[in-house]
Design an enzyme around this catalytic site. Structure first.
Site, PDB file in Angstrom:
ATOM      1  N   SER B 188       3.256   1.923  -5.803  1.00  9.80           N
ATOM      2  CA  SER B 188       3.158   2.798  -4.647  1.00  9.80           C
ATOM      3  C   SER B 188       3.749   4.172  -4.984  1.00  9.80           C
ATOM      4  CB  SER B 188       3.866   2.128  -3.451  1.00  9.80           C
ATOM      5  OG  SER B 188       3.596   2.794  -2.266  1.00  9.80           O
ATOM      6  N   ARG B 258       9.271   2.071  10.896  1.00  7.08           N
ATOM      7  CA  ARG B 258       9.156   0.918  10.015  1.00  7.08           C
ATOM      8  C   ARG B 258       8.082  -0.050  10.496  1.00  7.08           C
ATOM      9  NH1 ARG B 258       9.761  -0.447   4.794  1.00  7.08           N
ATOM     10  NH2 ARG B 258      10.539  -2.564   4.524  1.00  7.08           N
ATOM     11  N   ASP B 353      -5.510  -4.066  -0.506  1.00  2.00           N
ATOM     12  CA  ASP B 353      -4.626  -2.935  -0.210  1.00  2.00           C
ATOM     13  C   ASP B 353      -5.465  -1.832   0.436  1.00  2.00           C
ATOM     14  OD1 ASP B 353      -2.896  -0.779  -0.182  1.00  2.00           O
ATOM     15  OD2 ASP B 353      -2.285  -0.980  -2.275  1.00  2.00           O
ATOM     16  N   HIS B 386      -1.033  -3.992   0.617  1.00  2.00           N
ATOM     17  CA  HIS B 386      -0.239  -3.097  -0.238  1.00  2.00           C
ATOM     18  C   HIS B 386       1.004  -3.790  -0.801  1.00  2.00           C
ATOM     19  CE1 HIS B 386       1.028   0.754  -1.759  1.00  2.00           C
ATOM     20  NE2 HIS B 386       2.154   0.727  -1.087  1.00  2.00           N
ATOM     21  N   ASP B 387       1.596  -4.659  -0.009  1.00  2.00           N
ATOM     22  CA  ASP B 387       2.801  -5.373  -0.444  1.00  2.00           C
ATOM     23  C   ASP B 387       2.562  -6.271  -1.655  1.00  2.00           C
ATOM     24  OD1 ASP B 387       4.991  -4.549   0.914  1.00  2.00           O
ATOM     25  OD2 ASP B 387       5.116  -6.269   2.267  1.00  2.00           O
TER      26      ASP B 387
END
Lengths: 198, 409
Positions: B188, B258, B353, B386-387
């Site tokens: 990232s 968040r 992602d 994405h994680d």
């Protein structure tokens, strides 16, 4: 003695200019690229979509790009490679015309090899009522990755239709010997060097 | 590049990030984590380096002096040729692997990848994790006291960009006596730093591993970041960034930021698989309390994040993302920019992602191809969005392992 596989690698290598930039579509674990690097000083990249084979390339130190060829080579610039190779993989792709056009968009030349479905032993198998299984078509009908079944004559016709010029062609029998006469009957495997009509 | 002035202290002065500080993956398997710790790198020490030469920033601002906290794993070989820099993403830290003697559950955020016998094998490589300038885990940042005013920097901390981080890390590289990194890697925003390293210090990077990254943000990416920033900036307890002086933190804003960010780290499918429309209670209540499990999860993640992360750092990190666009230097031509690099590249993306999709990684790959660079690209099938870059997929880790195995040191 070279295995028949190695002979087609030798033929491909003889068609690749020294120090060429080469893109190998369906590169497997990078064996051909390693050969071209060694024998021709080629700077090569492989394209492969099978995760295991991608991993094989990384292990073998081959630069590989994990890309689905069916989606074309989008993002690749026109004429950015000297040669685009596809060894024994065209029959496993659905979008035949698109892939051929893309090869000669991205490469100045294309080198292709494929099994000849009209080889006489394949014809005999059909006559006997079975789908052919041979060294060059080593799969049963129910587990083959191949999705297109075509002959040398068929391929010539498609090249004509797409305006692709056949610059060289070599046809081999199942012993890996060159076939001069009746290639569509006596040849089990064909290699083509293609350019654009200009 | 010379700077004297380096003070090295042991961890008593460094700062340990909270156990929750990594951009934690989707599934928290405590037993597995402890397992990894047992077979991993063991206890590690936080180090601190001080640099008293001013650092001129891209924004025009200057940081007069700064500290970076960092950790190292494995041993630097005699030739100093086996060093790997791991750059962190938005909410990461220098705590890449291992645990702390006095905090055994505080596992590094990339512990599944880095350690003895792991894909990035610390028996072979000397691995360095560093907290970025502007961060909140011990390196100089908005929470730090500004010696000129005697107050925390707060909103006065200048905007830092990816190239500023890379310059600041280059000084740490000098300090460690490392001429060139065997590899610089990150996921990232960390991947963007690896890319930037390869452009700005071409002689000092032999391999760049750019994972789940993008060559620049899209309008959509920037939009998400701005909503997150607005949540913080409009929190009444933000006090123009000087909330430290008021003894408060803009908890609500940080929490919202968040929660929003977290949505973009996950995929629709993984959320559906994990939560679906599952209710927390037995029935619908027709009110605004938590009803669906996904609400409970996001609020929990947001609340937890707001207890340990600094809001000003969050603002800085998102701006660094927004500004990242190395191709700008060559009129938008990324391949011309990448032509400066001398490194070999491994680019990795993940199929689900959508924050930095595989197509964004393909932009990097084709730019590298056009620049005639050595590049390998792996597109990993993974359901977790994405994680995914923090997770332990067999194919992903096998590719990383094979790539590192082939790096000569």
């Amino acid at each position: 003695m070279l295995a028949p596989d190695r002979l087609d690698y030798q033929v491909i290598a003889s068609w690749v200019p020294q120090d060429a930039r080469v893109l190998d579509l369906g590169c497997g674990d990078g064996e051909l690229l390693a050969h071209l690097r060694e024998t021709r000083g080629a700077v090569g990249y492989g394209v492969e979509n099978d995760p295991e084979r991608v991993l094989g390339c990384v292990r073998n130190g081959i630069s590989v790009l994990q890309i689905d060829l069916e989606q074309g080579l989008y993002g690749f610039r026109d004429a950015s490679f000297d040669v685009v190779v596809m060894s024994d993989a065209l029959q496993a792709l659905h979008r035949t015309e698109k892939v051929l056009r893309e090869m000669l968009r991205v490469g100045a030349e294309a080198i292709l090899s494929f099994p000849n479905f009209a080889y006489w032993k394949h014809r005999r198998a059909i006559m006997e009522g079975h789908m052919p299984v041979s060294d060059r078509l080593p799969y049963q009908w129910y587990d083959t990755p191949n999705v297109r079944f075509f002959t040398i004559v068929d391929f010539d016709a498609l090249c004509e239709k797409l305006g692709l010029r056949v610059r060289e062609r070599l046809v081999l029998d199942d012993q890996g010997r060159p076939v001069e006469e009746e290639p569509n009957f006596l040849g089990s495997f064909a290699l083509y060097r293609l350019g654009r009509d200009s | 590049m010379t700077q004297q002035c380096v003070i090295l202290t042991r961890q008593s002065e460094g700062k340990k990030p909270s156990p929750a500080c990594p951009p934690v993956g989707f599934f928290h398997l405590t037993e597995r984590i402890l397992d990894q710790a047992a077979t991993g790198i063991g206890n590690v020490t936080v180090l601190r380096a001080h640099f008293d030469q001013p650092l001129a920033l891209r924004s025009g601002g200057v940081v007069p002096a700064y500290d970076l906290v960092y950790e190292t794993y494995g041993s630097l070989n005699a030739a100093k040729s086996n060093a790997v820099l791991v750059c962190h993403a938005l909410s990461g830290s220098h705590h890449v692997a291992g645990t702390y003697a006095d905090d055994p559950n505080n596992l590094g955020w990339w512990n599944n990848l880095v350690g003895p016998g792991k894909p990035l094998d610390t028996d072979k490589f000397f691995v360095v994790g560093v907290n970025n300038l502007g961060g909140c885990h011990g390196s100089t940042g908005p929470k730090t006291i500004n010696r000129q005013t005697g107050r925390p920097w707060g909103a006065e901390f200048p905007i830092v960009t990816v190239i500023d981080w890379v310059h600041s890390q280059a000084r740490l590289t000098d300090l460690l006596g490392i001429d060139s990194w065997a590899a610089v890697m990150g996921g990232s925003l960390g991947g963007m730093q690896a890319l930037r390293w390869s452009i700005t210090y071409p002689q000092r990077v032999r391999h760049a591993l750019v994972i789940a990254a993008a060559p620049r943000l899209t309008a959509q990416n920037i939009a998400f970041n701005d909503v997150a920033r607005q949540a913080i900036l409009t929190d009444p307890e933000f006090h123009d960034g000087h909330y430290y002086d008021f003894g408060v933190v803009p908890r609500r804003g940080l929490r919202l930021a968040r929660m929003l960010g977290h949505i973009t780290y996950l995929s629709d499918d993984s959320m559906a698989a994990k939560f679906g429309r599952e209710l927390r209670g037995e029935r619908l209540n027709f009110d605004y309390d938590v009803e669906f499990q996904i609400e409970s999860y996001l609020r929990y993640q947001g609340d937890r994040f707001a207890t340990y992360f600094d809001a000003n750092t969050y603002l800085l990190m998102t701006k660094a993302l927004d500004y990242f666009d190395p191709a700008r230097e060559c009129d938008g031509d990324l391949s011309a920019t990448m032509a400066r690099a001398l490194a070999k590249f491994l680019v990795v993306s993940f199929t689900t992602d959508w924050r930095f999709s595989p197509a964004r990684s393909r932009e990097i790959v084709t730019a590298l191809l056009d620049a005639r660079k050595d590049v390998t690209y792996a597109e990993i099938a993974s359901p977790h969005g994405h994680d995914s870059f923090l997770m332990e997929y067999a194919q992903y880790h096998a590719v990383m392992r094979a790539y590192f195995d082939n790096i000569r040191v």
